[in-house]
Design a protein around this motif. Structure first.
Motif, PDB file in Angstrom:
ATOM      1  N   THR A 188       0.812  -1.226   0.000  1.00 18.12           N
ATOM      2  CA  THR A 188       0.000   0.000   0.000  1.00 18.12           C
ATOM      3  C   THR A 188       0.841   1.270   0.000  1.00 18.12           C
ATOM      4  OG1 THR A 188      -1.786  -1.178   1.118  1.00 18.12           O
ATOM      5  CG2 THR A 188      -1.833   1.241   1.196  1.00 18.12           C
ATOM      6  N   PRO A 189       1.791   1.437   0.953  1.00 15.42           N
ATOM      7  CA  PRO A 189       2.602   2.665   0.907  1.00 15.42           C
ATOM      8  C   PRO A 189       3.467   2.752  -0.345  1.00 15.42           C
ATOM      9  CG  PRO A 189       3.427   1.145   2.585  1.00 15.42           C
ATOM     10  CD  PRO A 189       2.116   0.627   2.133  1.00 15.42           C
ATOM     11  N   LEU A 190       3.876   1.609  -0.903  1.00 15.24           N
ATOM     12  CA  LEU A 190       4.674   1.640  -2.129  1.00 15.24           C
ATOM     13  C   LEU A 190       3.875   2.237  -3.291  1.00 15.24           C
ATOM     14  CD1 LEU A 190       6.830  -1.612  -2.425  1.00 15.24           C
ATOM     15  CD2 LEU A 190       7.569   0.744  -2.743  1.00 15.24           C
ATOM     16  N   ALA A 195       2.972   6.974  -6.800  1.00 16.00           N
ATOM     17  CA  ALA A 195       2.082   8.045  -7.282  1.00 16.00           C
ATOM     18  C   ALA A 195       2.677   9.422  -7.003  1.00 16.00           C
ATOM     19  CB  ALA A 195       0.718   7.899  -6.618  1.00 16.00           C
ATOM     20  N   TRP A 196       3.193   9.601  -5.776  1.00 13.49           N
ATOM     21  CA  TRP A 196       3.818  10.882  -5.425  1.00 13.49           C
ATOM     22  C   TRP A 196       5.060  11.128  -6.275  1.00 13.49           C
ATOM     23  CZ3 TRP A 196       1.531  14.623  -3.051  1.00 13.49           C
ATOM     24  CH2 TRP A 196       0.536  14.347  -2.108  1.00 13.49           C
ATOM     25  N   LEU A 197       5.765  10.057  -6.622  1.00 11.31           N
ATOM     26  CA  LEU A 197       6.972  10.193  -7.443  1.00 11.31           C
ATOM     27  C   LEU A 197       6.606  10.709  -8.836  1.00 11.31           C
ATOM     28  CD1 LEU A 197       9.984   9.630  -6.995  1.00 11.31           C
ATOM     29  CD2 LEU A 197       9.668   7.392  -8.034  1.00 11.31           C
ATOM     30  N   GLU A 198       5.494  10.219  -9.370  1.00 14.24           N
ATOM     31  CA  GLU A 198       5.045  10.694 -10.685  1.00 14.24           C
ATOM     32  C   GLU A 198       4.692  12.178 -10.644  1.00 14.24           C
ATOM     33  OE1 GLU A 198       5.097   9.119 -13.577  1.00 14.24           O
ATOM     34  OE2 GLU A 198       6.068   7.440 -12.514  1.00 14.24           O
ATOM     35  N   VAL A 210      14.046  13.154  -7.485  1.00 15.37           N
ATOM     36  CA  VAL A 210      13.250  12.061  -8.055  1.00 15.37           C
ATOM     37  C   VAL A 210      14.124  10.834  -8.324  1.00 15.37           C
ATOM     38  CG1 VAL A 210      11.991  11.337 -10.122  1.00 15.37           C
ATOM     39  CG2 VAL A 210      11.445  13.514  -9.032  1.00 15.37           C
ATOM     40  N   THR A 211      15.337  11.082  -8.822  1.00 17.10           N
ATOM     41  CA  THR A 211      16.257   9.959  -9.109  1.00 17.10           C
ATOM     42  C   THR A 211      16.558   9.154  -7.855  1.00 17.10           C
ATOM     43  OG1 THR A 211      17.276  11.209 -10.915  1.00 17.10           O
ATOM     44  CG2 THR A 211      18.521   9.337 -10.031  1.00 17.10           C
ATOM     45  N   GLU A 212      16.894   9.864  -6.765  1.00 20.13           N
ATOM     46  CA  GLU A 212      17.236   9.174  -5.523  1.00 20.13           C
ATOM     47  C   GLU A 212      16.013   8.490  -4.908  1.00 20.13           C
ATOM     48  OE1 GLU A 212      20.272   8.670  -4.394  1.00 20.13           O
ATOM     49  OE2 GLU A 212      20.906   9.714  -6.220  1.00 20.13           O
ATOM     50  N   LEU A 213      14.866   9.185  -4.963  1.00 17.86           N
ATOM     51  CA  LEU A 213      13.650   8.554  -4.437  1.00 17.86           C
ATOM     52  C   LEU A 213      13.269   7.318  -5.246  1.00 17.86           C
ATOM     53  CD1 LEU A 213      11.395  11.656  -3.594  1.00 17.86           C
ATOM     54  CD2 LEU A 213      12.319   9.975  -1.989  1.00 17.86           C
ATOM     55  N   GLY A 214      13.519   7.416  -6.577  1.00 16.08           N
ATOM     56  CA  GLY A 214      13.225   6.276  -7.434  1.00 16.08           C
ATOM     57  C   GLY A 214      14.049   5.054  -7.041  1.00 16.08           C
ATOM     58  N   LYS A 215      15.318   5.285  -6.671  1.00 17.71           N
ATOM     59  CA  LYS A 215      16.172   4.174  -6.230  1.00 17.71           C
ATOM     60  C   LYS A 215      15.623   3.531  -4.950  1.00 17.71           C
ATOM     61  CE  LYS A 215      20.457   6.038  -8.198  1.00 17.71           C
ATOM     62  NZ  LYS A 215      21.808   6.568  -7.890  1.00 17.71           N
ATOM     63  N   ASP A 216      15.175   4.397  -4.049  1.00 15.83           N
ATOM     64  CA  ASP A 216      14.638   3.864  -2.796  1.00 15.83           C
ATOM     65  C   ASP A 216      13.344   3.090  -3.030  1.00 15.83           C
ATOM     66  OD1 ASP A 216      16.713   4.867  -1.270  1.00 15.83           O
ATOM     67  OD2 ASP A 216      15.703   6.770  -0.858  1.00 15.83           O
ATOM     68  N   VAL A 217      12.506   3.603  -3.939  1.00 15.84           N
ATOM     69  CA  VAL A 217      11.257   2.906  -4.247  1.00 15.84           C
ATOM     70  C   VAL A 217      11.552   1.548  -4.878  1.00 15.84           C
ATOM     71  CG1 VAL A 217       9.209   2.931  -5.723  1.00 15.84           C
ATOM     72  CG2 VAL A 217       9.837   4.978  -4.427  1.00 15.84           C
ATOM     73  N   ASP A 218      12.535   1.524  -5.805  1.00 16.19           N
ATOM     74  CA  ASP A 218      12.927   0.246  -6.425  1.00 16.19           C
ATOM     75  C   ASP A 218      13.466  -0.723  -5.382  1.00 16.19           C
ATOM     76  OD1 ASP A 218      12.171   1.164  -8.894  1.00 16.19           O
ATOM     77  OD2 ASP A 218      14.194   1.823  -9.474  1.00 16.19           O
ATOM     78  N   ARG A 219      14.188  -0.165  -4.424  1.00 17.43           N
ATOM     79  CA  ARG A 219      14.733  -1.016  -3.355  1.00 17.43           C
ATOM     80  C   ARG A 219      13.608  -1.624  -2.525  1.00 17.43           C
ATOM     81  NH1 ARG A 219      18.525  -4.444  -1.978  1.00 17.43           N
ATOM     82  NH2 ARG A 219      18.831  -4.534   0.277  1.00 17.43           N
ATOM     83  N   LEU A 220      12.607  -0.801  -2.210  1.00 20.01           N
ATOM     84  CA  LEU A 220      11.462  -1.296  -1.451  1.00 20.01           C
ATOM     85  C   LEU A 220      10.679  -2.343  -2.243  1.00 20.01           C
ATOM     86  CD1 LEU A 220      10.162   2.000   0.223  1.00 20.01           C
ATOM     87  CD2 LEU A 220      11.127   0.010   1.383  1.00 20.01           C
TER      88      LEU A 220
END
Length: 381
Positions: A188-190, A195-198, A210-220
Motif C-alpha cells: 500500500t505505501p509503495l 504516485a507521489w513520485l510521478e 526524483v532519481t534518488e527517491l526512485g532508487k529507494d522505491v525500487d529497493r522497497l
C-alpha cells in the motif's frame, strides 16, 4: 515453542529413565525369586530320584515318580564322578544327539550353579552329579528389561521426531505468514510513493530528488518481492553467480563505512548456476551485513568464489570479532541474535533459502575469536 519442545523432551526422557530403572529393579527381584524356586525344585527332583534308587521294593513311590516326571521346564544334566554324561532332561532333543552340544551346555551349567550331589550306592560310595540351568521362563524374564528398553527408546524417538516435525512446521507457518503479511503491508505505501513520485517528476527542479527517491522505491519493491516469495517455490533461473555477487557487493560497499574494504576473489568471471536472483541476493546481502556488524566499522571483507565440476563455493570472510565454536549451529536458529536489535531471523532465513529452495548448503566454515569468521555457501550447478 522451542522451550516447550525442550520441556517435553526432558519430561519424556525422565519418564523413560524412571520406567527402565523401576522395571530393572522389579525384574531383578522377580528373577531372583524364580531362581530360588527353581533351585528348590531341582533339590526336590534330586531327592525324589534318590528315593527311587534306594527305596525298598514294597515302598509307595507314587509321589517320587510324579515329582521326577513333572519337571519339564528346568534343563538338567547328570554326570558320574568322572564327569561322564549319563543323562539329560529338558534340552533340545535334536541337538542333544550331538555330544559336543551336551558338553557345551554342561560347561554353561557349571558356571551358573553349583551341582547337587546324589548318593547312588552308599556302600560302594557311588555318587552322581546333577547340573542345572535356567528355564525358558527365567531367561525371558531376564531379557524383558532390554526388550522394554528398546521399545521405550523407539517410542520416545518417534514422539520426539513428531514433536520436532510439528515444531518445524509451526515455525515455517509463522515465517511464511510474517513474510507475506510484511509484503502485503508494504504494498500500500509503495503504491502511494510511486504516485507521489510521478507528481514530483512533473517539476524539472525535482530531477535529482526524483532519481534518488526512485532508487529507494525500487529497493522497497525488491524487498517486497523477496518477502512475497517466502513460502512459495521460487522460480530458479540460470544466472552468473559472479555477476550477482559483485552487484550486491557494490551495493553494500556504497553504504558501508569507508574503513571497510571489500574484495571479490575469483579465477573465472562466468559461473552459471540455477538461482532465484532476488532471494540469492538477499542471502548475500544478509551475510555481508552480518560481517559489517561483526567488524564495527573497520576491517576487510573478502569473498572467494570457486568453480567446481558439480558445484560453486562462495566463502564470505570478515575480520570481525568471530563466533565461539558452540554457536556455529545456534546462529542459524530462529530468534538467536548477539545484537541488541533485530529478531534473529536473518541467518535462519538465509539458510532456509539456500538449503530448501536452492538445494545447497550454508554453514560456518571457520571462525576464530578476535580474528574473524568465514561463512560458506555451496550452490549446486
Amino acid at each position: 515453542m522451542f522451550k516447550q519442545y525442550i520441556g517435553w523432551k526432558f519430561v519424556l526422557v525422565s519418564m523413560a529413565v524412571v520406567i527402565i530403572v523401576a522395571t530393572i529393579w522389579f525384574v531383578s527381584s522377580l528373577s531372583q525369586r524364580i531362581q530360588e524356586e527353581e533351585t528348590k525344585k531341582v533339590a526336590t527332583w534330586v531327592e525324589a530320584n534318590r528315593e527311587l534308587l534306594q527305596a525298598p521294593a514294597d515302598a509307595n513311590l507314587n509321589l517320587a515318580v510324579e515329582i521326577v516326571t513333572t519337571n519339564t521346564t528346568i534343563p538338567l544334566i547328570l554326570t558320574n564322578e568322572t564327569g561322564d554324561i549319563i543323562d539329560s532332561r529338558n534340552l533340545d532333543t535334536v541337538k542333544g544327539r550331538n555330544p559336543r552340544y551336551l558338553q557345551d551346555e554342561l560347561a554353561v551349567f557349571k558356571k551358573k550353579h553349583p551341582p547337587f550331589i546324589m548318593e547312588v550306592d552308599a556302600k560302594q560310595k557311588i555318587y552322581n552329579y546333577i547340573y542345572y540351568g535356567d528355564s525358558l521362563i527365567l531367561k525371558q524374564v531376564r531379557y524383558y528389561p532390554y526388550i522394554q528398553l528398546l521399545v521405550v527408546t523407539l517410542f520416545i524417538g518417534v514422539v520426539l521426531f513428531a514433536l520436532s516435525t510439528t515444531n518445524r512446521a509451526t515455525q515455517n507457518l509463522v515465517w511464511v505468514g510474517l513474510a507475506k503479511e510484511t509484503a502485503h503491508q508494504l504494498g500500500t505505501p509503495l503504491s502511494s510513493m510511486e504516485a507521489w513520485l510521478e507528481i514530483l517528476k512533473e517539476n524539472e527542479a525535482n530531477a535529482s530528488m526524483v532519481t534518488e527517491l526512485g532508487k529507494d522505491v525500487d529497493r522497497l519493491k525488491l524487498i517486497t518481492d523477496r518477502f512475497s516469495k517466502i513460502g512459495s517455490v521460487p522460480k530458479l533461473e540460470e544466472k552468473n553467480v559472479v555477476a550477482q555477487i559483485e552487484h550486491m557487493t557494490a551495493y553494500i560497499r556504497k553504504r558501508a563505512p569507508q574503513k571497510v574494504q571489500f574484495t571479490v576473489h575469483t579465477k573465472d568471471t562466468d559461473m552459471p548456476a540455477m538461482i532465484s536472483p532476488p532471494l540469492f541476493d538477499w542471502v548475500v546481502e544478509n551475510l555481508l551485513k552480518n560481517a559489517l556488524d561483526a567488524m564495527e566499522g573497520k576491517g576487510a571483507i573478502d569473498i572467494y568464489i570457486d568453480n567446481h565440476p558439480t558445484d560453486i563455493t562462495i566463502d564470505i570472510t570478515d575480520t570481525g570479532k568471530g563466533i565461539p565454536k558452540p554457536y556455529y549451529e545456534k546462529v542459524f536458529k530462529p530468534g538467536f541474535s548477539t545484537k541488541k536489535r533485530g529478531w534473529g531471523l536473518g541467518l535462519s532465513l538465509a539458510k532456509r533459502i539456500i538449503e530448501e529452495y536452492h538445494k545447497g548448503r550454508l554453514f560456518v566454515k571457520a571462525s576464530e575469536l578476535g580474528k574473524g569468521t568465514t561463512f560458506r555457501i555451496i550452490l549446486r550447478k
